[in-house]
Design an enzyme around this catalytic site. Structure first.
Site, PDB file in Angstrom:
ATOM      1  N   LYS A  70       0.815  -1.225   0.000  1.00 50.36           N
ATOM      2  CA  LYS A  70       0.000   0.000   0.000  1.00 50.36           C
ATOM      3  C   LYS A  70       0.850   1.278   0.000  1.00 50.36           C
ATOM      4  O   LYS A  70       0.437   2.288  -0.568  1.00 50.36           O
ATOM      5  CB  LYS A  70      -0.956   0.008   1.197  1.00 50.36           C
ATOM      6  CG  LYS A  70      -2.097  -1.003   1.056  1.00 50.36           C
ATOM      7  CD  LYS A  70      -3.088  -0.866   2.189  1.00 50.36           C
ATOM      8  CE  LYS A  70      -4.181  -1.923   2.075  1.00 50.36           C
ATOM      9  NZ  LYS A  70      -5.243  -1.743   3.075  1.00 50.36           N
ATOM     10  N   ASP A 125     -10.495   2.488   2.196  1.00 50.17           N
ATOM     11  CA  ASP A 125     -10.637   1.765   3.465  1.00 50.17           C
ATOM     12  C   ASP A 125     -11.453   2.553   4.491  1.00 50.17           C
ATOM     13  O   ASP A 125     -12.340   2.009   5.146  1.00 50.17           O
ATOM     14  CB  ASP A 125      -9.256   1.452   4.063  1.00 50.17           C
ATOM     15  CG  ASP A 125      -8.539   0.331   3.320  1.00 50.17           C
ATOM     16  OD1 ASP A 125      -9.218  -0.554   2.777  1.00 50.17           O
ATOM     17  OD2 ASP A 125      -7.291   0.348   3.287  1.00 50.17           O
ATOM     18  N   ASN A 164      -2.485   4.675  21.487  1.00 51.78           N
ATOM     19  CA  ASN A 164      -1.558   3.647  20.997  1.00 51.78           C
ATOM     20  C   ASN A 164      -0.591   3.232  22.101  1.00 51.78           C
ATOM     21  O   ASN A 164      -0.243   4.037  22.970  1.00 51.78           O
ATOM     22  CB  ASN A 164      -0.762   4.197  19.802  1.00 51.78           C
ATOM     23  CG  ASN A 164      -0.090   3.090  19.023  1.00 51.78           C
ATOM     24  OD1 ASN A 164      -0.696   2.043  18.781  1.00 51.78           O
ATOM     25  ND2 ASN A 164       1.152   3.292  18.629  1.00 51.78           N
TER      26      ASN A 164
HETATM   27  P1  ATR Z   1      -1.169  -1.584  10.226  1.00 48.79           P
HETATM   28  O1  ATR Z   1      -0.682  -0.983   8.957  1.00 48.79           O
HETATM   29  O2  ATR Z   1      -1.974  -2.855  10.055  1.00 48.79           O
HETATM   30  O3  ATR Z   1      -1.875  -0.615  11.101  1.00 48.79           O
HETATM   31  P2  ATR Z   1       1.314  -1.319  11.696  1.00 48.79           P
HETATM   32  O4  ATR Z   1       1.635  -0.060  11.001  1.00 48.79           O
HETATM   33  O5  ATR Z   1       2.370  -2.331  11.956  1.00 48.79           O
HETATM   34  O6  ATR Z   1       0.157  -2.127  10.973  1.00 48.79           O
HETATM   35  O7  ATR Z   1       0.621  -0.928  13.081  1.00 48.79           O
HETATM   36  C1  ATR Z   1       0.212  -1.876  13.981  1.00 48.79           C
HETATM   37  C2  ATR Z   1      -0.517  -1.188  15.135  1.00 48.79           C
HETATM   38  O8  ATR Z   1      -0.986  -2.180  16.065  1.00 48.79           O
HETATM   39  C3  ATR Z   1       0.343  -0.240  15.933  1.00 48.79           C
HETATM   40  O9  ATR Z   1      -0.484   0.784  16.440  1.00 48.79           O
HETATM   41  C4  ATR Z   1       0.849  -1.153  17.057  1.00 48.79           C
HETATM   42  O10 ATR Z   1       1.281  -0.465  18.208  1.00 48.79           O
HETATM   43  P3  ATR Z   1       2.779   0.123  18.309  1.00 48.79           P
HETATM   44  O11 ATR Z   1       2.800   1.346  17.445  1.00 48.79           O
HETATM   45  O12 ATR Z   1       2.950   0.424  19.760  1.00 48.79           O
HETATM   46  O13 ATR Z   1       3.691  -0.962  17.801  1.00 48.79           O
HETATM   47  C5  ATR Z   1      -0.403  -1.919  17.330  1.00 48.79           C
HETATM   48  N1  ATR Z   1      -0.224  -3.205  18.013  1.00 48.79           N
HETATM   49  C6  ATR Z   1       0.279  -4.347  17.489  1.00 48.79           C
HETATM   50  N2  ATR Z   1       0.229  -5.345  18.387  1.00 48.79           N
HETATM   51  C7  ATR Z   1      -0.315  -4.821  19.528  1.00 48.79           C
HETATM   52  C8  ATR Z   1      -0.641  -5.328  20.813  1.00 48.79           C
HETATM   53  N3  ATR Z   1      -0.408  -6.602  21.136  1.00 48.79           N
HETATM   54  N4  ATR Z   1      -1.199  -4.492  21.718  1.00 48.79           N
HETATM   55  C9  ATR Z   1      -1.417  -3.197  21.406  1.00 48.79           C
HETATM   56  N5  ATR Z   1      -1.136  -2.652  20.205  1.00 48.79           N
HETATM   57  C10 ATR Z   1      -0.598  -3.455  19.282  1.00 48.79           C
END
Ligand code: ATR
Length: 294
Positions: free
Chosen positions: A79, A115, A164
């Site tokens: 993307k 989206d 977040n």
């Molecule tokens: P996407 O493009 O699908 O949003 P990404 O850019 O990798 O994927 O973002 C993942 C999001 O999920 C982030 O907000 C991440 O938090 P961090 O910025 O602190 O890494 C969040 N995330 C992933 N696993 C998590 C968990 N177990 N608990 C809370 N937040 C989580």
């Protein structure tokens, strides 16, 4: 250096060619959804799965154009590359920083992002929940969260709180969208989990990747009440851990299947200027998903 790309077969006679491109891609439900839209509207659309090598996105797009392709949906992990490749961008794709829809215009590639509008339509039209004047909590600050903030603000919620695990990323999104929030008359705040107010929100959206590995994002339990719609952007044969948690706290829960169908309908509209009916396709997908449980 791009990997070599095999030539792509042109569309069957009388049809125009579309595809969803990603890696992996075989699991994508988009060809099913768009085949239903085409049958329903009579639009001459042939829609395929298109696997691109991880280092061969641009070359695959070029090969697809050479085969007469008219449009692409773009999914993981391309993307951001699609955003960089597009010659022009819609405002919503620019705000999202990512492109899930490419249209092959005569003057070049047009990048769009459907989206966010898919999420908004699913909440409002399918779930019957009002976003205007609502208090919304958005969990997550990655690409999925960023893509839905502008469309949510355009519906003028009273409040949007972006939370977040890594607070600085939420702070960055609040800064990026502060002008849009001001224009909408919405209060936009954010930070780490401590930014969650100890009261029930109207809508709590899980845009974290937590559901992929069954983990629950940290969230004050008081955010969920009887009047809360808890929306997980993920979906699967079973309710996600976030949905089960929300229901146990008395909230209504929804998964992201409706968002998937609504974003597809918006892409179809971007390409064909025809809006398909989403309800029958969502119902059919829901039935298939339920059957896959056994
Ligand atoms: P996407 O493009 O699908 O949003 P990404 O850019 O990798 O994927 O973002 C993942 C999001 O999920 C982030 O907000 C991440 O938090 P961090 O910025 O602190 O890494 C969040 N995330 C992933 N696993 C998590 C968990 N177990 N608990 C809370 N937040 C989580």
């Amino acid at each position: 250096m791009d990997a070599p790309i095999a030539p792509i077969a042109p569309a069957v006679s009388g049809c125009e060619l579309y595809a969803v491109v990603g890696n992996p891609i075989a699991h994508s439900k988009s060809p099913f959804i768009h085949a239903r839209f085409a049958a329903q509207t009579g639009e001459p659309v042939e829609y395929r799965h298109l696997l691109a090598p991880v280092d061969g996105f641009a070359a695959t797009v070029r090969a697809f154009a050479a085969a007469g392709g008219r449009g692409l949906n773009v999914t993981v992990p391309f993307k951001l590359e699609a955003h960089a490749l597009a010659k022009t961008l819609s405002a919503r794709a620019e705000a999202a920083g990512a492109v899930n829809t490419l249209r092959f215009d005569t003057d070049g590639l047009r990048g769009d992002n459907t989206d966010g509008v898919g999420l908004v339509r699913d909440i409002e039209a399918n779930r019957g929940v009002r976003i205007a004047d609502a208090r919304i909590l958005l969990l997550g600050a990655g690409g999925a969260a960023r893509g839905v903030i502008l469309p949510l603000l355009e519906r003028a919620p009273a409040e949007l709180v972006v939370v977040n695990r890594t607070a600085a990323k939420a702070d960055g999104l609040v800064e990026q969208f502060s002008a849009a929030a001001h224009k909408a008359g919405s209060v936009l705040t954010g930070g780490g989990p401590e930014a969650i107010a100890p009261h029930a929100y109207d809508i709590v959206i899980n845009a974290t990747a937590g559901s992929l590995d069954d983990s629950l994002p940290e969230c004050d339990e008081r955010a969920f009440g009887a009047g809360t719609l808890a929306y997980d952007m993920m979906y699967g044969p079973q309710p996600t851990v976030f949905m089960r948690h929300a229901v146990a706290l008395g909230a209504q829960a929804a998964d992201g299947l409706g968002m998937l169908v609504e974003q597809a309908a918006e892409s179809f509209f971007v390409w064909r200027a025809v809006r398909p009916a989403t309800a029958p396709v969502l119902l059919e997908l829901r039935t298939i998903l339920a059957a896959s449980r056994s």
